[in-house]
Design a protein around this motif. Structure first.
Motif, PDB file in Angstrom:
ATOM      1  N   ILE A  13       0.867  -1.184   0.000  1.00 43.18           N
ATOM      2  CA  ILE A  13       0.000   0.000   0.000  1.00 43.18           C
ATOM      3  C   ILE A  13       0.901   1.230   0.000  1.00 43.18           C
ATOM      4  O   ILE A  13       1.634   1.490   0.963  1.00 43.18           O
ATOM      5  N   LEU A  14       0.883   1.942  -1.123  1.00 41.80           N
ATOM      6  CA  LEU A  14       1.752   3.113  -1.301  1.00 41.80           C
ATOM      7  C   LEU A  14       1.103   4.329  -0.652  1.00 41.80           C
ATOM      8  O   LEU A  14      -0.114   4.509  -0.720  1.00 41.80           O
ATOM      9  N   ALA A  15       1.942   5.190  -0.052  1.00 36.94           N
ATOM     10  CA  ALA A  15       1.429   6.371   0.674  1.00 36.94           C
ATOM     11  C   ALA A  15       0.327   5.910   1.631  1.00 36.94           C
ATOM     12  O   ALA A  15      -0.772   6.468   1.652  1.00 36.94           O
TER      13      ALA A  15
ATOM     14  N   LEU B 182       4.070   1.716   2.586  1.00 36.18           N
ATOM     15  CA  LEU B 182       5.184   2.645   2.356  1.00 36.18           C
ATOM     16  C   LEU B 182       4.639   4.068   2.478  1.00 36.18           C
ATOM     17  O   LEU B 182       3.551   4.366   1.991  1.00 36.18           O
ATOM     18  N   ASP B 183       5.394   4.920   3.138  1.00 36.55           N
ATOM     19  CA  ASP B 183       4.984   6.323   3.239  1.00 36.55           C
ATOM     20  C   ASP B 183       6.223   7.172   3.481  1.00 36.55           C
ATOM     21  O   ASP B 183       7.246   6.701   3.980  1.00 36.55           O
ATOM     22  N   LEU B 184       6.094   8.447   3.129  1.00 34.53           N
ATOM     23  CA  LEU B 184       7.201   9.395   3.270  1.00 34.53           C
ATOM     24  C   LEU B 184       7.234  10.047   4.647  1.00 34.53           C
ATOM     25  O   LEU B 184       8.264  10.589   5.060  1.00 34.53           O
TER      26      LEU B 184
ATOM     27  N   GLY C 243       9.645   5.710   2.732  1.00 34.75           N
ATOM     28  CA  GLY C 243      10.169   5.916   1.377  1.00 34.75           C
ATOM     29  C   GLY C 243       9.335   6.910   0.606  1.00 34.75           C
ATOM     30  O   GLY C 243       8.187   7.212   0.953  1.00 34.75           O
ATOM     31  N   ASN C 244       9.951   7.412  -0.459  1.00 33.95           N
ATOM     32  CA  ASN C 244       9.325   8.404  -1.316  1.00 33.95           C
ATOM     33  C   ASN C 244       8.884   7.708  -2.614  1.00 33.95           C
ATOM     34  O   ASN C 244       9.682   6.991  -3.240  1.00 33.95           O
TER      35      ASN C 244
ATOM     36  N   PHE D 124       0.565  14.145  -4.309  1.00 38.51           N
ATOM     37  CA  PHE D 124       1.581  14.806  -3.486  1.00 38.51           C
ATOM     38  C   PHE D 124       2.972  14.784  -4.120  1.00 38.51           C
ATOM     39  O   PHE D 124       3.873  15.453  -3.641  1.00 38.51           O
ATOM     40  N   VAL D 125       3.142  14.027  -5.201  1.00 43.26           N
ATOM     41  CA  VAL D 125       4.445  14.082  -5.881  1.00 43.26           C
ATOM     42  C   VAL D 125       4.580  15.363  -6.707  1.00 43.26           C
ATOM     43  O   VAL D 125       5.658  15.714  -7.167  1.00 43.26           O
ATOM     44  N   GLN D 126       3.470  16.029  -6.921  1.00 43.47           N
ATOM     45  CA  GLN D 126       3.400  17.428  -7.399  1.00 43.47           C
ATOM     46  C   GLN D 126       3.711  17.723  -8.863  1.00 43.47           C
ATOM     47  O   GLN D 126       3.094  18.596  -9.442  1.00 43.47           O
TER      48      GLN D 126
END
Ligand code: SAM
Length: 240
Positions: A46-48, A67-69, A89-90, A112-114
């Protein structure tokens, strides 16, 4: 600019995570994963993942990792699910030793990666961590085609603390949305005001699709129904 979730993390679940939205969304995501060949007990990243709001709905059916920043958001997820694996992680440049059968990135977190360059870099990282025939399902935050400025108003009344929130969602630049959170937080007999702005990338449908295909993923479905907030782009890593 990275949108910092430090302050919001402490009351994120109270404001944003609720069974009435997360349960049907997760059910639809699981249906889509199954439809596109992800078996039960597959390895799912599950990303972010944030505080892990979606995890309860997936953890019995898959081997879930997150995974989360944000260290603060991850700390809350780890506290709730100490037996699961989490990665700090990003999306843009994560490099893990593990590969996965499926990845999901929900509630528009990819925004959010913009920038489009970052979106494209993220899709490459995702593709490189998918096993052959692996699937990614991601929800756009909003798209150029359907974005609308708005003001959100909401409140939460807990025994320990109360929150009133307004969020001002406006187009700051052609491809950047600024979300300004105005939160009144009442706890310990005191009311404090918190204001924070975050910037989110606004990508077009074509930018999402190109980022996927150029990363080596075949777009197998665009889900546009209401059960998954924002809809979903689904890509498969086809190895010939
Ligand atoms: C709005 S929250 C959503 C969390 C979760 N997906 C949910 O639906 O409850 C967005 C999450 O994206 C994370 N995030 C933002 N930028 C990121 C990046 N570049 N890489 C990984 N995670 C990121 C934030 O730390 C935050 O936890």
């Amino acid at each position: 600019m990275y949108s910092d979730f430090k302050t919001i993390s402490t009351y994120y679940d109270t404001l944003y995570v609720n069974d009435s939205e997360y349960a049907p969304e997760a059910a639809k995501v699981k249906e889509l994963l199954t439809k596109h060949g992800v078996p039960s007990q597959a390895d799912l990243l599950i990303l972010a993942c944030g505080t892990g709001g979606h995890i309860p709905y997936f953890k019995d059916d898959y081997h879930v990792s997150g995974l989360d920043l944000s260290e603060d958001m991850l700390a809350l997820a780890i506290k709730k699910f100490p037996d699961l694996r989490f990665y700090l992680g990003n999306l843009i440049d994560f490099e893990l030793e593990a590969d996965f059968d499926a990845m999901i990135c929900l509630y528009g977190s990819i925004g959010f990666v913009q920038t489009v360059d970052n979106l494209r870099a993220s899709m490459k990282r995702i593709a490189s961590h998918l096993r052959p025939d692996g699937l990614v399902l991601l929800t756009p935050w909003s798209t150029v085609e359907d974005f609308q400025e708005l003001i959100v108003v909401d409140s939460a009344d807990n025994p320990d603390f109360k929150i009133a929130r307004m969020e001002n969602v406006r187009l700051k630049e052609p491809n950047i949305v600024e979300v300004t959170f105005h939160h009144l937080l009442g706890e310990n007999n005191e009311v404090t005001y918190h204001r924070q702005s975050m910037e989110i990338g606004l990508f077009s449908r074509q930018e999402y699709l190109s980022a996927m295909t150029d990363a080596g993923l075949k777009v197998v479905e665009e889900y546009t129904g209401a059960k998954v907030r924002g809809g979903a782009y689904i890509g498969k890593r086809i190895v010939s």
